[in-house]
Motif scaffolding. Sequence first.
Motif, PDB file in Angstrom:
ATOM      1  N   ILE A  21      33.948  43.060  43.638  1.00  0.00           N
ATOM      2  CA  ILE A  21      34.919  43.257  44.709  1.00  0.00           C
ATOM      3  C   ILE A  21      36.295  42.887  44.169  1.00  0.00           C
ATOM      4  O   ILE A  21      36.474  41.810  43.606  1.00  0.00           O
ATOM      5  CB  ILE A  21      34.580  42.377  45.937  1.00  0.00           C
ATOM      6  CG1 ILE A  21      33.232  42.800  46.497  1.00  0.00           C
ATOM      7  CG2 ILE A  21      35.677  42.480  46.958  1.00  0.00           C
ATOM      8  CD1 ILE A  21      32.748  41.952  47.629  1.00  0.00           C
ATOM      9  N   ILE A  22      37.220  43.781  44.367  1.00  0.00           N
ATOM     10  CA  ILE A  22      38.594  43.503  43.954  1.00  0.00           C
ATOM     11  C   ILE A  22      39.374  43.076  45.191  1.00  0.00           C
ATOM     12  O   ILE A  22      39.485  43.811  46.159  1.00  0.00           O
ATOM     13  CB  ILE A  22      39.239  44.741  43.317  1.00  0.00           C
ATOM     14  CG1 ILE A  22      38.478  45.133  42.059  1.00  0.00           C
ATOM     15  CG2 ILE A  22      40.695  44.476  42.987  1.00  0.00           C
ATOM     16  CD1 ILE A  22      38.978  46.386  41.395  1.00  0.00           C
ATOM     17  N   THR A  23      39.891  41.870  45.140  1.00  0.00           N
ATOM     18  CA  THR A  23      40.626  41.317  46.265  1.00  0.00           C
ATOM     19  C   THR A  23      42.125  41.519  46.077  1.00  0.00           C
ATOM     20  O   THR A  23      42.588  41.876  44.992  1.00  0.00           O
ATOM     21  CB  THR A  23      40.334  39.814  46.404  1.00  0.00           C
ATOM     22  OG1 THR A  23      40.798  39.160  45.215  1.00  0.00           O
ATOM     23  CG2 THR A  23      38.844  39.554  46.597  1.00  0.00           C
ATOM     24  N   LEU A  24      42.866  41.266  47.128  1.00  0.00           N
ATOM     25  CA  LEU A  24      44.325  41.369  47.042  1.00  0.00           C
ATOM     26  C   LEU A  24      44.893  40.456  45.960  1.00  0.00           C
ATOM     27  O   LEU A  24      45.707  40.903  45.147  1.00  0.00           O
ATOM     28  CB  LEU A  24      44.965  41.072  48.397  1.00  0.00           C
ATOM     29  CG  LEU A  24      46.494  41.133  48.441  1.00  0.00           C
ATOM     30  CD1 LEU A  24      47.016  42.520  48.120  1.00  0.00           C
ATOM     31  CD2 LEU A  24      46.986  40.674  49.802  1.00  0.00           C
ATOM     32  N   PRO A  25      44.469  39.198  45.877  1.00  0.00           N
ATOM     33  CA  PRO A  25      44.984  38.356  44.792  1.00  0.00           C
ATOM     34  C   PRO A  25      44.664  38.906  43.393  1.00  0.00           C
ATOM     35  O   PRO A  25      45.492  38.816  42.486  1.00  0.00           O
ATOM     36  CB  PRO A  25      44.299  37.009  45.013  1.00  0.00           C
ATOM     37  CG  PRO A  25      43.978  36.980  46.463  1.00  0.00           C
ATOM     38  CD  PRO A  25      43.654  38.404  46.823  1.00  0.00           C
ATOM     39  N   THR A  26      43.478  39.503  43.234  1.00  0.00           N
ATOM     40  CA  THR A  26      43.130  40.085  41.942  1.00  0.00           C
ATOM     41  C   THR A  26      44.037  41.258  41.614  1.00  0.00           C
ATOM     42  O   THR A  26      44.556  41.370  40.506  1.00  0.00           O
ATOM     43  CB  THR A  26      41.661  40.555  41.939  1.00  0.00           C
ATOM     44  OG1 THR A  26      40.822  39.448  42.240  1.00  0.00           O
ATOM     45  CG2 THR A  26      41.271  41.141  40.605  1.00  0.00           C
ATOM     46  N   MET A  27      44.251  42.129  42.601  1.00  0.00           N
ATOM     47  CA  MET A  27      45.143  43.272  42.387  1.00  0.00           C
ATOM     48  C   MET A  27      46.565  42.803  42.100  1.00  0.00           C
ATOM     49  O   MET A  27      47.243  43.340  41.232  1.00  0.00           O
ATOM     50  CB  MET A  27      45.111  44.204  43.592  1.00  0.00           C
ATOM     51  CG  MET A  27      43.823  44.977  43.707  1.00  0.00           C
ATOM     52  SD  MET A  27      43.843  46.246  44.991  1.00  0.00           S
ATOM     53  CE  MET A  27      43.648  45.233  46.450  1.00  0.00           C
ATOM     54  N   ARG A  28      47.018  41.798  42.853  1.00  0.00           N
ATOM     55  CA  ARG A  28      48.360  41.251  42.647  1.00  0.00           C
ATOM     56  C   ARG A  28      48.518  40.763  41.211  1.00  0.00           C
ATOM     57  O   ARG A  28      49.515  41.039  40.550  1.00  0.00           O
ATOM     58  CB  ARG A  28      48.632  40.109  43.621  1.00  0.00           C
ATOM     59  CG  ARG A  28      49.982  39.460  43.423  1.00  0.00           C
ATOM     60  CD  ARG A  28      50.166  38.157  44.172  1.00  0.00           C
ATOM     61  NE  ARG A  28      49.679  38.168  45.519  1.00  0.00           N
ATOM     62  CZ  ARG A  28      48.777  37.306  45.995  1.00  0.00           C
ATOM     63  NH1 ARG A  28      48.264  36.382  45.223  1.00  0.00           N
ATOM     64  NH2 ARG A  28      48.384  37.376  47.252  1.00  0.00           N
ATOM     65  N   THR A  29      47.520  40.029  40.723  1.00  0.00           N
ATOM     66  CA  THR A  29      47.563  39.502  39.360  1.00  0.00           C
ATOM     67  C   THR A  29      47.613  40.631  38.334  1.00  0.00           C
ATOM     68  O   THR A  29      48.401  40.583  37.387  1.00  0.00           O
ATOM     69  CB  THR A  29      46.335  38.606  39.102  1.00  0.00           C
ATOM     70  OG1 THR A  29      46.337  37.530  40.038  1.00  0.00           O
ATOM     71  CG2 THR A  29      46.335  38.061  37.688  1.00  0.00           C
ATOM     72  N   GLN A  30      46.790  41.639  38.535  1.00  0.00           N
ATOM     73  CA  GLN A  30      46.769  42.755  37.596  1.00  0.00           C
ATOM     74  C   GLN A  30      48.100  43.500  37.565  1.00  0.00           C
ATOM     75  O   GLN A  30      48.602  43.846  36.495  1.00  0.00           O
ATOM     76  CB  GLN A  30      45.624  43.707  37.936  1.00  0.00           C
ATOM     77  CG  GLN A  30      44.264  43.101  37.673  1.00  0.00           C
ATOM     78  CD  GLN A  30      43.130  44.005  38.108  1.00  0.00           C
ATOM     79  OE1 GLN A  30      43.332  45.101  38.611  1.00  0.00           O
ATOM     80  NE2 GLN A  30      41.907  43.523  37.919  1.00  0.00           N
TER      81      GLN A  30
END
Length: 65
Positions: A1-10
């Motif tokens: 699962i890709i979360t908002l924090p993960t996407m933000r970091t990427q």
Amino acid sequence: IITLPTMRTQVSRRIQKNDSTFLTKIDDWLNFRYEDILSRYPWQQVFTQTTVTATDSSETLVLPK
């Protein structure tokens, strides 16, 4: 699962900016794109309501497809 924090970091890694101003802009952009994608699909057709009757003596319940 890709979360908002993960996407933000990427995204912040790719643009090489991680200060709080850019993180807020990234969040806004991600939310806008997510809403845009979701608005393009007729989600009402995906979700259906089904009534299932079960008894307390049954150990299993088979749900419709």
